[in-house]
Write an enzyme that holds these catalytic residues in place. Sequence first.
Site, PDB file in Angstrom:
ATOM      1  N   ASP A 159       0.833  -1.195   0.000  1.00 37.18           N
ATOM      2  CA  ASP A 159       0.000   0.000   0.000  1.00 37.18           C
ATOM      3  C   ASP A 159       0.873   1.253   0.000  1.00 37.18           C
ATOM      4  OD1 ASP A 159      -2.453   1.251  -0.160  1.00 37.18           O
ATOM      5  OD2 ASP A 159      -2.747   1.324   2.004  1.00 37.18           O
ATOM      6  N   TYR A 173       1.047   5.697  -0.533  1.00 37.79           N
ATOM      7  CA  TYR A 173       0.518   6.837   0.219  1.00 37.79           C
ATOM      8  C   TYR A 173       0.608   8.069  -0.676  1.00 37.79           C
ATOM      9  CZ  TYR A 173      -0.034   9.251   4.825  1.00 37.79           C
ATOM     10  OH  TYR A 173      -0.480   9.962   5.915  1.00 37.79           O
ATOM     11  N   HIS A 203      -4.601  13.624   1.261  1.00 39.52           N
ATOM     12  CA  HIS A 203      -4.823  12.728   2.401  1.00 39.52           C
ATOM     13  C   HIS A 203      -3.630  12.813   3.354  1.00 39.52           C
ATOM     14  CE1 HIS A 203      -5.783   9.106   4.717  1.00 39.52           C
ATOM     15  NE2 HIS A 203      -4.558   8.669   4.454  1.00 39.52           N
ATOM     16  N   ARG A 257       0.393  17.092  13.348  1.00 43.44           N
ATOM     17  CA  ARG A 257       1.435  18.126  13.291  1.00 43.44           C
ATOM     18  C   ARG A 257       0.884  19.343  12.548  1.00 43.44           C
ATOM     19  NH1 ARG A 257       3.326  13.360  11.670  1.00 43.44           N
ATOM     20  NH2 ARG A 257       2.923  13.987   9.525  1.00 43.44           N
ATOM     21  N   GLU A 268     -10.840   3.528   3.464  1.00 44.61           N
ATOM     22  CA  GLU A 268      -9.925   4.372   2.690  1.00 44.61           C
ATOM     23  C   GLU A 268     -10.233   4.178   1.210  1.00 44.61           C
ATOM     24  OE1 GLU A 268      -5.821   3.710   3.875  1.00 44.61           O
ATOM     25  OE2 GLU A 268      -6.050   5.148   5.520  1.00 44.61           O
ATOM     26  N   GLU A 273      -9.221   4.045  -2.357  1.00 44.39           N
ATOM     27  CA  GLU A 273      -7.959   3.851  -3.070  1.00 44.39           C
ATOM     28  C   GLU A 273      -8.201   3.194  -4.420  1.00 44.39           C
ATOM     29  OE1 GLU A 273      -4.657   2.248  -0.959  1.00 44.39           O
ATOM     30  OE2 GLU A 273      -5.388   2.900   1.021  1.00 44.39           O
ATOM     31  N   GLN A 320      -4.565   1.664  15.108  1.00 43.65           N
ATOM     32  CA  GLN A 320      -3.462   2.229  14.330  1.00 43.65           C
ATOM     33  C   GLN A 320      -2.686   3.268  15.139  1.00 43.65           C
ATOM     34  OE1 GLN A 320      -4.854   4.051  10.683  1.00 43.65           O
ATOM     35  NE2 GLN A 320      -2.803   4.532   9.937  1.00 43.65           N
ATOM     36  N   TYR A 324       1.288   2.081  15.681  1.00 41.35           N
ATOM     37  CA  TYR A 324       2.039   2.323  14.439  1.00 41.35           C
ATOM     38  C   TYR A 324       3.481   2.764  14.632  1.00 41.35           C
ATOM     39  CZ  TYR A 324       2.034   7.478  14.191  1.00 41.35           C
ATOM     40  OH  TYR A 324       2.273   8.805  14.402  1.00 41.35           O
ATOM     41  N   THR A 378      -4.844   6.456   0.109  1.00 43.28           N
ATOM     42  CA  THR A 378      -6.120   7.170   0.080  1.00 43.28           C
ATOM     43  C   THR A 378      -6.020   8.397  -0.814  1.00 43.28           C
ATOM     44  OG1 THR A 378      -6.387   6.486   2.360  1.00 43.28           O
ATOM     45  CG2 THR A 378      -7.912   8.162   1.554  1.00 43.28           C
TER      46      THR A 378
HETATM   47 MN    MN Z   1      -4.238   2.797   2.748  1.00 41.30          MN
END
Ligand code: MN
Length: 442
Positions: free
Chosen positions: A138, A140, A145, A154, A210, A212, A251, A255, A371
Amino acid sequence: MVLIDETHDPARRSWVASANGHPDFPIQNLPLGVFTPDGEEQPRAGVAIGDMILDLAAAAEDGLLAGDAALSRAVEALADGRLNAFFALGAAPRRALRARLFALLSEGNPRSMAAEACLRPASACAMQLPARIGDYTDFYVGIHHATNVGRVFRPDNPLLPNYKHVPIGYHGRASSVVVSGTPIRRPNGQRKGSEETAPSFGPCRNLDYELEVGIWIGPRNALGEPIPVSQAAEHVAGFCLLNDWSARDIQAWEYQPLGPFLAKNFGSTISPWVITPEALAPFRIAQPPRPQGDPAPLPYLLDNKDQAEGAFEIELEVLLLTPGLRERGLAPHRLALSSTRHMYWTVAQMVAHHASNGCNLQPGDLLGSGTISAPEASGCGSLLEMTRGGKEPVRLASGEERRFLQDGDEVLLRAHARRQGFASIGFGECRGAVLPAPQPAA
Ligand code: MN
């Protein structure tokens, strides 16, 4: 690579009546998939045409797919009942098959009677995974997103410094990729809310989807041999929709420092039809220019032809059907409208990057785009973004509210490619309903 030919002529019609004007599967699309007719067990390769499926093995048996060497290789590979061997062949056999199917299904074809006998109503078939998925990765590449999610953590510096240099990705899990229509069980997992002093194990509280695009890998590269970005498109066999279900609370706790693990691998849903690069040829666009001040891609990721025509204009949609909407007979609620034009990296760049260290990609490997959110608030590809981490609920016509998914909710992804002067095509649905979590072991 981008060839427009007779098979893209918008004036051409099929003798399969439901194909003409079909929102997803007119004769200009011809996506491949694997189906099982109701009451049978043997998976078979087929092509979607309107509301019907042409059984390719049956058509081959009846001599409707006889032809040159390239076509014969395609037909032989499809006899397998999974598309891996077909994916491995690359573009020439795939194009030969497309040309033949286009002719066979076109209005006026003298063999339409024989071909009609090989049609099955799609409603009387169960779609299967189109290929044995060896590995699933996967990415990114949806920059909006990445920015939206980064902003939650942040606010001043949403994108990490590597984002515009490296197509970020992680290795997902292939075993839990399921075909559209398969229910998804809410996972149990370890989670710790920000106000909780200790973690606990139990049902995910913040279940999300998500939006995708999935990319099917075609011809392999040998271990140790990178794929140049200029050749990367030739290693792509097709495209689908992908819902990368995500347990946000699990998550957030698990993570660091290695990235997604159990929050992602409990299920990923894909649409069953493989939309070929040929079907999508009219919808190629130049990669949108990077904003002023962004770094140029490193040379191993930069190819002029890819920059000129390696992106796609495909509209992406997320819809939600809840128990409340269903009970009142209300339509699914559209949660988001986005587009593949919001990918910061092209598919070829993702493939080239993945193989740049010599990692071997294999026919039937699946890549997720990550996403794909639009810059607007109406184009968030996940609830995490749309509800700002659950702070601003979505209100539905049924009076229900959603911060995250509840049991009984069903998520539908759709994709359509449209361009003036061409027939619109679609991907078909990618849908999945959420089942309650299993009782955790005591
Ligand atoms: Mn994903």
